[in-house]
Design a protein around this motif. Structure first.
Motif, PDB file in Angstrom:
ATOM      1  N   UNK A   1      71.397  62.448  41.056  1.00 31.33           N
ATOM      2  CA  UNK A   1      71.416  62.460  42.517  1.00 31.33           C
ATOM      3  C   UNK A   1      72.213  61.268  43.016  1.00 31.33           C
ATOM      4  N   UNK A   2      72.618  61.371  44.283  1.00 28.04           N
ATOM      5  CA  UNK A   2      73.357  60.278  44.897  1.00 28.04           C
ATOM      6  C   UNK A   2      72.365  59.308  45.499  1.00 28.04           C
TER       7      UNK A   2
ATOM      8  N   UNK B   1      74.504  52.085  48.804  1.00 25.63           N
ATOM      9  CA  UNK B   1      75.221  53.342  49.029  1.00 25.63           C
ATOM     10  C   UNK B   1      76.324  53.510  48.030  1.00 25.63           C
ATOM     11  N   UNK B   2      76.496  54.741  47.608  1.00 25.95           N
ATOM     12  CA  UNK B   2      77.647  55.061  46.789  1.00 25.95           C
ATOM     13  C   UNK B   2      77.408  55.031  45.309  1.00 25.95           C
ATOM     14  N   UNK B   3      76.182  55.028  44.852  1.00 25.61           N
ATOM     15  CA  UNK B   3      75.900  55.096  43.420  1.00 25.61           C
ATOM     16  C   UNK B   3      75.406  56.477  43.034  1.00 25.61           C
ATOM     17  N   UNK B   4      75.624  56.804  41.785  1.00 26.87           N
ATOM     18  CA  UNK B   4      75.003  57.973  41.192  1.00 26.87           C
ATOM     19  C   UNK B   4      73.787  57.483  40.404  1.00 26.87           C
TER      20      UNK B   4
ATOM     21  N   UNK C   1      79.685  60.037  43.745  1.00 29.45           N
ATOM     22  CA  UNK C   1      79.110  60.260  45.073  1.00 29.45           C
ATOM     23  C   UNK C   1      80.152  60.782  46.059  1.00 29.45           C
TER      24      UNK C   1
ATOM     25  N   UNK D   1      73.047  67.693  46.686  1.00 31.90           N
ATOM     26  CA  UNK D   1      72.343  66.419  46.789  1.00 31.90           C
ATOM     27  C   UNK D   1      71.746  65.994  45.444  1.00 31.90           C
TER      28      UNK D   1
ATOM     29  N   UNK E   1      76.546  64.365  46.171  1.00 34.69           N
ATOM     30  CA  UNK E   1      77.335  64.043  44.986  1.00 34.69           C
ATOM     31  C   UNK E   1      78.166  65.243  44.568  1.00 34.69           C
TER      32      UNK E   1
ATOM     33  N   UNK F   1      80.745  63.008  37.482  1.00 37.12           N
ATOM     34  CA  UNK F   1      79.808  63.004  38.606  1.00 37.12           C
ATOM     35  C   UNK F   1      80.108  61.771  39.433  1.00 37.12           C
TER      36      UNK F   1
ATOM     37  N   UNK G   1      78.450  53.773  39.531  1.00 38.21           N
ATOM     38  CA  UNK G   1      79.366  54.330  40.529  1.00 38.21           C
ATOM     39  C   UNK G   1      79.876  55.726  40.176  1.00 38.21           C
ATOM     40  N   UNK G   2      79.816  56.097  38.902  1.00 42.37           N
ATOM     41  CA  UNK G   2      80.303  57.409  38.492  1.00 42.37           C
ATOM     42  C   UNK G   2      79.791  57.707  37.088  1.00 42.37           C
TER      43      UNK G   2
ATOM     44  N   UNK H   1      71.481  56.663  48.185  1.00 37.13           N
ATOM     45  CA  UNK H   1      71.976  56.293  49.503  1.00 37.13           C
ATOM     46  C   UNK H   1      71.052  55.356  50.234  1.00 37.13           C
TER      47      UNK H   1
END
Lengths: 132, 121
Positions: free
Chosen positions: B96-97, B104-107, A110, A87, A116, A108, B70-71, B99
């Motif tokens: 971290x992700x 949703x879906x981002x770093x 998600x 996480x 992730x 990196x 996104x990455x 959410x």
């Protein structure tokens, strides 16, 4: 140490142990990726760098339900790929800087489950065997 | 285009005026924060960051600078060196992700930087 099934030591148990290992780590030039399947040997120094990163990731995720895997010959024959699904990762500055210096690529992104995935690729772990 | 320093300086100035008492900004640290922000701008563009946020920990004076993208893909000397430079200016880096609803879906990459304030005498 087997090329196909690396057996690394347990994750670092403390920051002091991690820092001590980082200080004694030898950093050498990795060289370009190699996909040759000629007779090969493990570069023990390079492998120790991979092991250091794996143990660090184990320490950083010691309180999480993290999954850490190490694949050999991925994405090229000479490489090891370390993947951690978790996480969160919280690095001290010097620790992440060291990972960036040691790995040839860090990705990196998600996961679909809300966590992730971090992928670290190390080339030059397996090198061509030289004969005299 | 994201202007990281504009975001950070707004947060710093708000904290200086409204929250923190008895302290003053350190010009040397402010200069390094500006350099850090320049590097973060490059990272944001490289990784298609959707947003940057900044906040101050009023207890410690630390500044957190977070970019949402996104990455992350550190490949090659240039971008790796840029990322390493930002990391070196930080005390901690948190990955971290993200959410939250609608995001949703981002770093999220948070760089925690030691504060720019010192006790005013």
């Amino acid at each position: 140490m087997s090329i196909l099934d690396p057996e690394f030591k347990a994750p670092f148990a403390s920051e002091e142990e991690l820092e001590s290992a980082m200080d004694s780590l030898v950093i050498t030039s990795q060289g370009p990726p190699g996909n040759s399947i000629e007779p090969s040997v493990v570069d023990e120094n390079r492998l120790s760098q991979v092991e250091f990163v794996v143990r660090m990731l184990g320490f950083l995720t010691r309180e999480d339900a993290a999954k850490i895997t190490c694949e050999t010959h991925v994405p090229t024959y000479d490489a090891y790929t370390v993947t951690v699904d978790t996480a969160e990762l919280l690095f001290r500055s010097a620790w992440l800087s060291r990972c960036v210096a040691l790995a040839d690529q860090i990705q990196v992104f998600p996961n679909l489950d809300g966590g992730m995935k971090t992928i670290m690729i190390f080339h030059g772990v397996i090198r061509k065997e030289t004969t005299v | 285009m994201i202007d990281c320093y504009e975001i950070v300086s707004t947060v710093i100035n708000d904290a200086s005026q409204n929250t923190l008492r008895g302290v003053r900004k350190r010009k040397d640290v402010l200069r390094s924060v500006k350099t850090l922000c320049t590097d973060v701008n490059v990272l944001c563009e490289r990784f298609n960051a959707s947003a940057v946020e900044s906040e101050v920990n009023t207890s410690t004076g630390d500044i957190t600078l977070t970019m949402y993208c996104p990455y992350i893909d550190l490949y090659g000397m240039t971008i790796s060196a840029r990322f390493a430079s930002v990391a070196a200016s930080s005390s901690y880096i948190r990955l971290y992700a993200q959410n939250e609803d609608g995001m949703h879906g981002n770093i999220a990459v948070s760089f925690i930087v030691p504060g720019v304030w010192e006790i005013a005498v």
